[in-house]
Design an enzyme around this catalytic site. Structure first.
Site, PDB file in Angstrom:
ATOM      1  N   LYS A  54       0.846  -1.208   0.000  1.00 23.76           N
ATOM      2  CA  LYS A  54       0.000   0.000   0.000  1.00 23.76           C
ATOM      3  C   LYS A  54       0.879   1.256   0.000  1.00 23.76           C
ATOM      4  O   LYS A  54       0.636   2.201  -0.756  1.00 23.76           O
ATOM      5  CB  LYS A  54      -0.928  -0.014   1.230  1.00 23.76           C
ATOM      6  CG  LYS A  54      -2.048  -1.053   1.116  1.00 23.76           C
ATOM      7  CD  LYS A  54      -2.804  -1.288   2.428  1.00 23.76           C
ATOM      8  CE  LYS A  54      -3.798  -2.436   2.256  1.00 23.76           C
ATOM      9  NZ  LYS A  54      -4.511  -2.815   3.479  1.00 23.76           N
ATOM     10  N   GLN A  98      -4.238  -1.284   9.727  1.00 19.08           N
ATOM     11  CA  GLN A  98      -4.247  -2.643   9.169  1.00 19.08           C
ATOM     12  C   GLN A  98      -4.829  -3.634  10.186  1.00 19.08           C
ATOM     13  O   GLN A  98      -4.449  -3.632  11.354  1.00 19.08           O
ATOM     14  CB  GLN A  98      -2.812  -3.042   8.768  1.00 19.08           C
ATOM     15  CG  GLN A  98      -2.718  -4.355   8.027  1.00 19.08           C
ATOM     16  CD  GLN A  98      -3.408  -4.349   6.652  1.00 19.08           C
ATOM     17  OE1 GLN A  98      -3.468  -3.323   5.979  1.00 19.08           O
ATOM     18  NE2 GLN A  98      -3.937  -5.484   6.247  1.00 19.08           N
ATOM     19  N   ASP A 121     -10.851   3.055   4.294  1.00 19.91           N
ATOM     20  CA  ASP A 121     -11.146   1.616   4.296  1.00 19.91           C
ATOM     21  C   ASP A 121     -12.652   1.365   4.181  1.00 19.91           C
ATOM     22  O   ASP A 121     -13.069   0.243   3.882  1.00 19.91           O
ATOM     23  CB  ASP A 121     -10.676   1.012   5.634  1.00 19.91           C
ATOM     24  CG  ASP A 121      -9.482   0.093   5.477  1.00 19.91           C
ATOM     25  OD1 ASP A 121      -9.329  -0.501   4.397  1.00 19.91           O
ATOM     26  OD2 ASP A 121      -8.721  -0.029   6.450  1.00 19.91           O
TER      27      ASP A 121
HETATM   28  N1  GUN Z   1      -6.924  -6.745   6.607  1.00 18.77           N
HETATM   29  C1  GUN Z   1      -7.351  -7.522   5.589  1.00 18.77           C
HETATM   30  N2  GUN Z   1      -7.949  -6.765   4.636  1.00 18.77           N
HETATM   31  C2  GUN Z   1      -7.909  -5.487   5.077  1.00 18.77           C
HETATM   32  C3  GUN Z   1      -8.359  -4.256   4.528  1.00 18.77           C
HETATM   33  O1  GUN Z   1      -8.954  -4.168   3.446  1.00 18.77           O
HETATM   34  N3  GUN Z   1      -8.104  -3.157   5.293  1.00 18.77           N
HETATM   35  C4  GUN Z   1      -7.488  -3.219   6.505  1.00 18.77           C
HETATM   36  N4  GUN Z   1      -7.303  -2.082   7.176  1.00 18.77           N
HETATM   37  N5  GUN Z   1      -7.063  -4.349   7.031  1.00 18.77           N
HETATM   38  C5  GUN Z   1      -7.266  -5.481   6.318  1.00 18.77           C
END
Ligand code: GUN
Length: 300
Positions: A54, A98, A121
């Site tokens: 990311k 995350q 998100d």
């Molecule tokens: N963990 C697994 N998928 C995601 C996501 O799309 N966003 C976040 N913040 N954590 C995750």
């Protein structure tokens, strides 16, 4: 005949080029640089690899980007204080924590603390609620990515029988919700959601024109569970080993080699839904920057 491969990698590249131009224009015309902070707690290898990807993409697109690495033992109040700092930071338009978080931290409390206008998100209840009633909002990245893949691959969704396997808040529930909405060009489907309580999973999956699998279990969907000519979207990213060079060996929730002989189109793992999730995070951050700057945008 072998299925058409819907490449998330290629579709992602197209969208990233569109975003790159938009970022350049935002900088030149409006003096706005989209800003993203990603917050990682602990050292879960999958989470490290997602956050690294990311950050790399954000930098590549010309964002202002910040990476916060916190130790596993960080307290809930320290994490809340960091979120508060970025809620107030004018250079940051998107905040991503995350998941999963360590057990001693209340995930819900953390997600609720993020300013909904910076919730790239799409996990804050304000955005989830708006999504359910079809109002403009930040859509969660993986479901959003699936919608865009179906659109760009020109899959007929209107009127289709869609079966979703998995009911998580991150994928199953939102993708099911989005696809049943009277939404163009991707929506208006008849949606069934299967989960661990489903009595006869194969009876449902075999009816699907479009099968979306987010079960989190390697190769649970076998060829006998798929209708001839179905479109199969595999959300699974399972680490089933490591190469001698130390790289993770990944496989999806679908038995790709067998199912590709039956489906009309299928997404690979890796190179399918994964890159789309990251791309939609970038798209949401650009939209968040436009929202902050008072420019027309898709989220508010
Ligand atoms: N963990 C697994 N998928 C995601 C996501 O799309 N966003 C976040 N913040 N954590 C995750």
């Amino acid at each position: 005949m072998s299925a058409r491969i819907i490449s998330g990698k290629e579709i992602s590249q197209q969208i990233r080029e569109e975003l790159r131009k938009e970022v350049q224009e935002l900088k030149e015309k409006h003096g706005v640089t989209p800003g993203l902070v990603t917050i990682l707690v602990g050292e879960n290898p999958a989470s490290i690899s997602y956050v690294t990807a990311k950050q790399r993409t954000a930098k590549d697109l010309g964002f202002y980007s910040v990476q916060e690495n916190l130790p596993e033992e960080v307290s809930e109040s320290e994490l809340l204080a960091l979120i508060d700092k970025y809620n107030k930071d004018e250079k940051i338009h998107g905040i991503l924590v995350q998941l999963p978080l360590p057990k001693h931290i209340n995930e819900r409390k953390i997600l609720y603390a993020i300013d909904p206008r910076k919730d790239v998100d799409g996990f804050h209840p304000v955005n989830v609620g708006k999504m359910v009633i079809g109002e403009p909002c930040f859509l969660p990245c993986t479901p959003h990515g699936i919608l865009v893949m179906l659109e760009r691959a020109q899959v007929q969704v209107d009127g289709a029988d869609v079966v979703v396997v998995g009911r998580s808040n991150i994928v199953g529930k939102p993708v099911a919700n989005l696809l049943l909405q009277k939404r163009k060009p991707v929506g208006n489907a008849t949606v069934t959601v299967c989960h661990t309580g489903t009595r006869d999973m194969a009876a449902h999956t075999r009816r699907a024109d479009i099968l979306i699998v987010a079960a989190g279990r390697p190769k649970v969907i076998t060829a006998d569970m798929v209708k001839e000519g179905a479109v199969v979207i595999d959300v699974g990213v399972n680490r089933i080993g490591t190469t001698p060079e130390g790289k993770a060996i990944l496989c999806g929730d679908v038995d790709f080699d067998a199912v590709k002989e039956k489906a009309s189109a299928i997404t690979p793992v890796p190179g399918g839904v994964g890159p789309m999730t990251i791309t939609m995070l970038m798209k949401n951050t650009v939209e968040a920057a436009k929202l902050w700057a008072g420019l027309p945008c898709e989220v508010g």
